[in-house]
Design an enzyme around this catalytic site. Structure first.
Site, PDB file in Angstrom:
ATOM      1  NE  ARG A  66     -23.220  37.812  76.535  1.00  6.33           N
ATOM      2  CZ  ARG A  66     -22.436  38.695  75.906  1.00  6.33           C
ATOM      3  NH1 ARG A  66     -22.978  39.626  75.137  1.00  6.33           N
ATOM      4  NH2 ARG A  66     -21.134  38.654  76.062  1.00  6.33           N
ATOM      5  CD  GLN A  97     -11.218  39.979  70.808  1.00 10.88           C
ATOM      6  OE1 GLN A  97     -11.856  40.185  69.765  1.00 10.88           O
ATOM      7  NE2 GLN A  97     -10.468  38.902  70.983  1.00 10.88           N
ATOM      8  CG  ASN A  98     -13.303  37.475  77.115  1.00  9.11           C
ATOM      9  OD1 ASN A  98     -13.673  37.339  75.944  1.00  9.11           O
ATOM     10  ND2 ASN A  98     -12.441  36.658  77.694  1.00  9.11           N
ATOM     11  CG  ASP A 100     -15.397  37.434  81.444  1.00  9.76           C
ATOM     12  OD1 ASP A 100     -15.412  36.565  80.556  1.00  9.76           O
ATOM     13  OD2 ASP A 100     -14.328  37.872  81.931  1.00  9.76           O
ATOM     14  CG  HIS A 115     -15.060  44.125  72.320  1.00  9.22           C
ATOM     15  ND1 HIS A 115     -15.015  42.882  71.751  1.00  9.22           N
ATOM     16  CD2 HIS A 115     -14.339  44.926  71.496  1.00  9.22           C
ATOM     17  CE1 HIS A 115     -14.305  42.921  70.629  1.00  9.22           C
ATOM     18  NE2 HIS A 115     -13.869  44.152  70.459  1.00  9.22           N
ATOM     19  CB  CYS A 126     -27.513  62.109  81.885  1.00 11.63           C
ATOM     20  SG  CYS A 126     -27.355  60.730  83.047  1.00 11.63           S
ATOM     21  CB  CYS A 144     -30.547  57.202  84.358  1.00 12.76           C
ATOM     22  SG  CYS A 144     -29.470  58.460  85.034  1.00 12.76           S
ATOM     23  CB  SER A 185     -12.526  33.451  66.190  1.00 12.67           C
ATOM     24  OG  SER A 185     -13.231  34.674  66.444  1.00 12.67           O
ATOM     25  CB  ALA A 227      -7.484  28.920  77.994  1.00  9.76           C
TER      26      ALA A 227
HETATM   27  N1  APR Z   1      -9.675  27.461  75.380  1.00 11.09           N
HETATM   28  C1  APR Z   1      -9.143  28.240  74.401  1.00 11.09           C
HETATM   29  N2  APR Z   1      -9.825  28.624  73.295  1.00 11.09           N
HETATM   30  C2  APR Z   1     -11.098  28.187  73.191  1.00 11.09           C
HETATM   31  C3  APR Z   1     -11.723  27.372  74.164  1.00 11.09           C
HETATM   32  C4  APR Z   1     -10.954  27.017  75.297  1.00 11.09           C
HETATM   33  N3  APR Z   1     -11.469  26.244  76.274  1.00 11.09           N
HETATM   34  N4  APR Z   1     -13.005  27.117  73.749  1.00 11.09           N
HETATM   35  C5  APR Z   1     -13.158  27.757  72.575  1.00 11.09           C
HETATM   36  N5  APR Z   1     -12.019  28.379  72.230  1.00 11.09           N
HETATM   37  C6  APR Z   1     -11.742  29.222  71.063  1.00 11.09           C
HETATM   38  C7  APR Z   1     -12.516  28.872  69.817  1.00 11.09           C
HETATM   39  O1  APR Z   1     -11.804  27.913  69.046  1.00 11.09           O
HETATM   40  C8  APR Z   1     -12.572  30.237  69.112  1.00 11.09           C
HETATM   41  O2  APR Z   1     -11.427  30.416  68.288  1.00 11.09           O
HETATM   42  O3  APR Z   1     -12.168  30.516  71.425  1.00 11.09           O
HETATM   43  C9  APR Z   1     -12.507  31.242  70.254  1.00 11.09           C
HETATM   44  C10 APR Z   1     -13.826  31.951  70.501  1.00 11.09           C
HETATM   45  O4  APR Z   1     -14.056  32.741  69.367  1.00 11.09           O
HETATM   46  P1  APR Z   1     -15.340  33.697  69.344  1.00 11.09           P
HETATM   47  O5  APR Z   1     -16.520  32.918  69.816  1.00 11.09           O
HETATM   48  O6  APR Z   1     -15.350  34.327  67.987  1.00 11.09           O
HETATM   49  O7  APR Z   1     -15.071  34.785  70.462  1.00 11.09           O
HETATM   50  P2  APR Z   1     -14.141  36.061  70.355  1.00 11.09           P
HETATM   51  O8  APR Z   1     -12.967  35.810  69.473  1.00 11.09           O
HETATM   52  O9  APR Z   1     -13.872  36.522  71.731  1.00 11.09           O
HETATM   53  O10 APR Z   1     -15.133  37.111  69.635  1.00 11.09           O
HETATM   54  C11 APR Z   1     -14.668  38.445  69.513  1.00 11.09           C
HETATM   55  O11 APR Z   1     -16.865  39.098  68.745  1.00 11.09           O
HETATM   56  O12 APR Z   1     -19.120  38.806  69.059  1.00 11.09           O
HETATM   57  C12 APR Z   1     -18.063  39.692  69.261  1.00 11.09           C
HETATM   58  O13 APR Z   1     -17.847  41.324  70.909  1.00 11.09           O
HETATM   59  C13 APR Z   1     -17.869  39.937  70.727  1.00 11.09           C
HETATM   60  O14 APR Z   1     -15.791  40.144  71.953  1.00 11.09           O
HETATM   61  C14 APR Z   1     -16.495  39.340  71.016  1.00 11.09           C
HETATM   62  C15 APR Z   1     -15.819  39.387  69.659  1.00 11.09           C
END
Ligand code: APR
Length: 247
Positions: A66, A97-98, A100, A115, A126, A144, A185, A227
């Protein structure tokens, strides 16, 4: 789109909550889409403390993979639009929540990572933290100086969110009269509740997502686009609005 752009330009305290979908157009897989990460792997097998202590090499291999994807990805036009909106003094804070660093690399300064961050490694013995710019080669397992096993600086399922960051995000939500909720989501808590705080306080929710989400029912505006596409249209409208104001 014009109406949404007016709401954004006239907002007093605009914040944003982003998820994996915001980085999808940078080539980083999401979690719950058709081709998402949880399709191929089970979260409980990889993103939990139990999984890590059961088989640290398996978990480390997944995170190194990743990290490879994230460190070689570039911010997309949506990230850059958010940086532009922050520079214009319109977007106050990005709550993400990303894990990156694409919001940082696009130029945003006010960012809250709920996150954790993939660029941070933490010592399990440590607690020392290290910032990295390239993924460790696995094997051997990264250690470490104190010989403790290092782990990715991200929040795993079953672990509490960083208290300070969560409190700050909730304070930001309380101050928001508008929140853009993009690329998430909104299933995972407590991040998914931040838009509910904005709504409860009388704020407006702008959702950017090609699909319905767990907070669509409270969204005042639903932009069923990616987006990049949505932010391109919003920025075009904002430019027109600001030029009209000037003339
Ligand atoms: N532009 C906008 N939205 C998008 C795009 C895009 N190009 N592609 C996908 N999506 C939407 C999907 O429809 C979905 O609703 O992004 C969302 C991704 O949802 P998840 O995969 O559930 O990711 P996320 O909501 O960030 O998950 C939250 O869950 O697994 C844990 O810690 C992890 O931070 C993460 C958390």
């Amino acid at each position: 789109m014009r109406n949404i752009s007016e709401v954004i330009v006239e907002s007093k305290y605009l914040t944003a909550l982003t998820g994996a979908g915001f980085s999808a157009e940078s080539g980083i897989p999401t979690f719950r889409d058709e081709d998402g990460l949880w399709e191929k792997y089970r979260a409980e097998d990889l993103a939990t403390p139990e999984a890590f202590w059961r088989d640290p090499e398996l978990v480390w291999r997944w995170y190194a993979w990743r990290m490879e994807k994230v460190f070689s990805a570039e911010p997309n036009e949506a990230h850059r639009s958010f940086a532009e909106l922050e520079k214009m003094g319109i977007l106050k804070t990005v709550i993400t929540q990303n894990v990156d660093d694409l919001h940082e690399r696009a130029g945003n300064k006010n960012i809250i990572h709920l996150h954790g961050r993939l660029k941070i490694l933490m010592c399990t013995k440590c607690g020392k933290e290290f910032e990295i710019n390239s993924p460790p080669k696995i094997p051997p397992l990264p250690r470490c100086e104190c010989d403790g096993l290092l782990r990715p600086g991200v929040v795993w399922f079953g672990e509490p969110l960083p208290e300070k960051d969560l409190r700050k995000a909730q304070e930001e939500a309380l101050k928001s009269d508008v929140m853009i909720v993009a690329g998430t989501s909104a299933i995972v808590q407590p991040a998914g509740s931040l838009p509910l705080i904005v709504k409860r306080e009388g704020g407006l929710i702008i959702e950017i997502n090609p699909k319905e989400t767990a907070i669509s029912h409270i969204a005042d505006f639903k932009i069923r686009m990616s987006a990049v596409e949505a932010m391109r249209k919003i920025m075009e409208e904002i430019c027109k609005l600001l030029n009209e104001e000037k003339s």
